[in-house]
Write a protein that holds these residues in place. Structure first.
Motif, PDB file in Angstrom:
ATOM      1  N   VAL A  34      17.215  17.102   7.457  1.00 19.62           N
ATOM      2  CA  VAL A  34      17.425  15.748   7.984  1.00 19.62           C
ATOM      3  C   VAL A  34      16.772  15.607   9.349  1.00 19.62           C
ATOM      4  O   VAL A  34      17.075  16.365  10.279  1.00 19.62           O
ATOM      5  CB  VAL A  34      18.935  15.444   8.107  1.00 19.62           C
ATOM      6  N   ASP A  35      15.885  14.628   9.458  1.00 16.62           N
ATOM      7  CA  ASP A  35      15.276  14.259  10.724  1.00 16.62           C
ATOM      8  C   ASP A  35      16.085  13.096  11.297  1.00 16.62           C
ATOM      9  O   ASP A  35      16.109  12.006  10.724  1.00 16.62           O
ATOM     10  CB  ASP A  35      13.825  13.841  10.490  1.00 16.62           C
ATOM     11  N   MET A  36      16.759  13.326  12.436  1.00 16.68           N
ATOM     12  CA  MET A  36      17.629  12.291  12.989  1.00 16.68           C
ATOM     13  C   MET A  36      16.889  11.018  13.359  1.00 16.68           C
ATOM     14  O   MET A  36      17.501   9.943  13.452  1.00 16.68           O
ATOM     15  CB  MET A  36      18.370  12.844  14.212  1.00 16.68           C
ATOM     16  N   VAL A  40      20.113   6.370   9.560  1.00 16.44           N
ATOM     17  CA  VAL A  40      20.666   5.035   9.819  1.00 16.44           C
ATOM     18  C   VAL A  40      22.186   5.127   9.790  1.00 16.44           C
ATOM     19  O   VAL A  40      22.769   5.635   8.825  1.00 16.44           O
ATOM     20  CB  VAL A  40      20.188   4.011   8.767  1.00 16.44           C
ATOM     21  N   LEU A  41      22.834   4.647  10.853  1.00 10.43           N
ATOM     22  CA  LEU A  41      24.291   4.585  10.912  1.00 10.43           C
ATOM     23  C   LEU A  41      24.729   3.144  10.696  1.00 10.43           C
ATOM     24  O   LEU A  41      24.317   2.239  11.430  1.00 10.43           O
ATOM     25  CB  LEU A  41      24.795   5.076  12.271  1.00 10.43           C
ATOM     26  N   THR A  45      30.547   0.418   7.750  1.00 14.29           N
ATOM     27  CA  THR A  45      31.047   1.339   6.725  1.00 14.29           C
ATOM     28  C   THR A  45      31.250   2.755   7.255  1.00 14.29           C
ATOM     29  O   THR A  45      31.939   3.565   6.623  1.00 14.29           O
ATOM     30  CB  THR A  45      30.063   1.408   5.544  1.00 14.29           C
ATOM     31  N   GLY A  46      30.628   3.073   8.396  1.00 14.71           N
ATOM     32  CA  GLY A  46      30.687   4.420   8.930  1.00 14.71           C
ATOM     33  C   GLY A  46      29.764   5.387   8.226  1.00 14.71           C
ATOM     34  O   GLY A  46      29.798   6.598   8.493  1.00 14.71           O
ATOM     35  N   LYS A  47      28.913   4.876   7.333  1.00 10.50           N
ATOM     36  CA  LYS A  47      28.025   5.748   6.559  1.00 10.50           C
ATOM     37  C   LYS A  47      26.725   6.036   7.315  1.00 10.50           C
ATOM     38  O   LYS A  47      26.134   5.153   7.930  1.00 10.50           O
ATOM     39  CB  LYS A  47      27.694   5.112   5.205  1.00 10.50           C
ATOM     40  N   LEU A  48      26.298   7.294   7.232  1.00 10.74           N
ATOM     41  CA  LEU A  48      25.003   7.707   7.748  1.00 10.74           C
ATOM     42  C   LEU A  48      24.104   8.043   6.568  1.00 10.74           C
ATOM     43  O   LEU A  48      24.485   8.843   5.703  1.00 10.74           O
ATOM     44  CB  LEU A  48      25.117   8.938   8.645  1.00 10.74           C
ATOM     45  N   VAL A  54      23.269  10.146   1.411  1.00  7.01           N
ATOM     46  CA  VAL A  54      24.384   9.699   2.249  1.00  7.01           C
ATOM     47  C   VAL A  54      25.042  10.953   2.819  1.00  7.01           C
ATOM     48  O   VAL A  54      25.652  11.741   2.088  1.00  7.01           O
ATOM     49  CB  VAL A  54      25.405   8.869   1.437  1.00  7.01           C
ATOM     50  N   LEU A  55      24.916  11.147   4.116  1.00  3.73           N
ATOM     51  CA  LEU A  55      25.410  12.376   4.729  1.00  3.73           C
ATOM     52  C   LEU A  55      26.919  12.514   4.605  1.00  3.73           C
ATOM     53  O   LEU A  55      27.445  13.635   4.521  1.00  3.73           O
ATOM     54  CB  LEU A  55      25.003  12.434   6.207  1.00  3.73           C
TER      55      LEU A  55
END
Length: 297
Positions: A34-36, A40-41, A45-48, A54-55
């Protein structure tokens, strides 16, 4: 194979990141680097998400590298990962612990509070106060709050005079702001990297410096060698790393005429020193540690 989905947060293409991903793929059949910069945050929803991953749905993540350089932006990336644990995703190391070490001042302040011996250190925004510190120390290292591998560090000597040092300080201020000054320590040509995995001692390697460089970093021509650390020195390493709660780290120690001092505890630790200096594949051991932690809860 163990049925776990673990991602490596790091720099695609870099050896230390890819070797972790290689070991995880071999052990689990799953590979994800994973390249930060592409994460996308979604605050609603709190999803990354990273591309199609989906992390929050993974079993775990290993935080190997948050950015190529330390900066306030790197700290922001760490904060983006905070929500993963709420969804049951194990982070190795925990983002809040990594975040404490991104900023040099916060990390060394924690060591000082823990009674860990450090080189004499002063922090100020005032140029005149900084000049007085240089005069007091005789020779000082001016360090950015956000940097690794001695990048951006400047040697200041009282003998150079007020005018020269004022110019260096003011030039430094334009890019870095706060003055973090540490008394110059004679390394005797080497310093040590003491490696800990899950809070347990793994090995110690020496970085032996190039004769033409004031520091021993590999970037400045240093070389790795094995080092047989004494029980007292290992105890110092334990004390330093216990100021934090890291899955994997390296404690940087210098042996001075006044006794050993700790320069820093690494937010991420390094694999090269353990491999080249001690013949230990720390990346493989970290992966095995992570899988055991996930299996045992």
């Amino acid at each position: 194979m163990i049925n776990k989905r673990i991602a490596v947060i790091g720099t695609p293409g870099k050896w230390s990141t890819e070797v972790l991903a290689d070991h995880l793929e071999r052990l689990t059949g799953f590979r994800c680097v994973v390249d930060m910069a592409e994460v996308v945050l979604n605050l609603q929803t709190g999803k990354l998400t990273y591309r199609d991953v989906v992390l929050n749905e993974l079993d775990g993540v290993i935080i190997k590298k948050i950015s190529e350089t330390y900066s306030p932006a790197a700290d922001d990336r760490i904060r983006m990962l905070d929500g993963l644990r709420a969804d049951g995703v194990r982070c190795f190391s925990a983002p809040e612990q990594v975040g404490r070490l991104i900023n040099r001042l916060e990390g060394t302040a924690a060591l000082a509070r823990g009674g860990v011996p450090l080189p004499e250190t002063r922090i100020t925004e005032n140029t005149q106060a900084a000049l007085a510190v240089v005069d007091e120390f005789g020779k000082a290292i001016l360090k950015p709050l956000y940097s690794t591998k001695a990048r951006g560090m400047i040697v200041l000597e009282a003998a150079d005079g007020t005018e020269v040092n004022t110019h260096k300080l003011e030039t430094f201020r334009t890019e870095h702001g706060l003055f973090y000054l540490q008394k110059f320590v004679n390394l005797g040509g080497q310093d040590l990297g003491m490696v800990f995995l899950g809070g347990e001692y793994l090995c110690t390697y020496a970085r032996v410096g190039d004769a033409n460089a004031w520091n021993t970093t590999i970037n400045s021509g240093g070389k790795y060698q094995a080092y047989d650390a004494s029980p007292e020195l290992i105890e110092l390493g334990y004390k330093a790393q216990s100021c934090f709660d890291l899955s994997f780290t390296t404690v940087d120690i210098a042996l001075t005429e006044e006794g050993p001092v700790v320069f820093e505890v690494s937010a991420f630790g390094g694999f090269s020193g353990a491999l080249k200096g001690c013949g230990i594949d720390a990346a493989e051991k970290l992966c095995e540690y992570v899988l055991n932690e996930l299996e045992t809860g």
